[in-house]
Scaffold this motif. Structure first.
Motif, short mmCIF file in Angstrom:
data_model
loop_
_atom_site.label_atom_id
_atom_site.label_comp_id
_atom_site.label_asym_id
_atom_site.label_seq_id
_atom_site.Cartn_x
_atom_site.Cartn_y
_atom_site.Cartn_z
N GLU A 26 21.33 5.40 -40.36
CA GLU A 26 21.30 3.93 -40.40
C GLU A 26 21.62 3.35 -39.02
O GLU A 26 21.00 2.38 -38.60
N GLU A 30 19.08 1.08 -36.89
CA GLU A 30 19.47 -0.28 -36.51
C GLU A 30 19.32 -0.48 -35.00
O GLU A 30 18.87 -1.53 -34.55
N ILE A 33 15.53 -0.94 -34.26
CA ILE A 33 14.88 -2.20 -34.62
C ILE A 33 15.58 -3.43 -34.07
O ILE A 33 15.08 -4.54 -34.25
N ASN A 34 16.71 -3.24 -33.38
CA ASN A 34 17.44 -4.37 -32.79
C ASN A 34 16.66 -4.91 -31.59
O ASN A 34 16.56 -4.25 -30.56
N THR A 75 12.39 -7.87 -39.55
CA THR A 75 13.16 -8.18 -40.75
C THR A 75 12.60 -7.45 -41.96
O THR A 75 13.36 -6.87 -42.75
N ARG A 78 13.53 -3.81 -41.65
CA ARG A 78 14.95 -3.63 -41.97
C ARG A 78 15.16 -3.65 -43.48
O ARG A 78 15.91 -2.83 -44.03
N GLU A 79 14.50 -4.55 -44.18
CA GLU A 79 14.59 -4.61 -45.64
C GLU A 79 14.04 -3.35 -46.28
O GLU A 79 14.61 -2.83 -47.24
N HIS A 82 16.52 -0.66 -45.87
CA HIS A 82 17.64 -0.88 -46.78
C HIS A 82 17.31 -0.35 -48.17
O HIS A 82 18.15 0.27 -48.83
#
Length: 93
Positions: A26, A30, A33-34, A75, A78-79, A82
């Motif tokens: 994770e 992160e 994709i930041n 976004t 990221r979803e 998740h």
């Protein structure tokens, strides 16, 4: 490069399932994709996983692919990640 991205997305849940630890995965995702993290900062953050110049170059290109995306796409990605994190692949047994 699209093929590399697709292959990475396929491997990520399997990597998590293999017991390597979802938190590490994770954190790397992160960082990937930041949009506020530059390629130089990204490579520095992942230095422990980079063994040679070719791997560093591939990491820079991979990060650049995500920097070229819109915030909406990031976004959504990221979803999606998740959902994968919380799927049965990463659930403790």
């Amino acid at each position: 490069m699209k093929l590399v991205t697709v292959l990475m997305l396929v491997v990520l849940p399997l990597y998590c399932y293999a017991g390597s630890g979802c938190q590490l995965l994770e954190d790397v995702i992160e960082k990937t994709i930041n949009p506020d993290l530059s390629t130089t900062e990204y490579i520095a953050a992942l230095q422990e996983f980079i063994s040679d110049e070719a791997t560093a170059k591939a990491g820079e290109e991979f990060k650049q692919c995500f920097l070229n995306q819109s915030n909406e796409t990031l976004t959504n990605f990221r979803e999606m990640m998740h959902i994968i994190y919380n799927s049965v692949w990463c659930a403790p047994f």
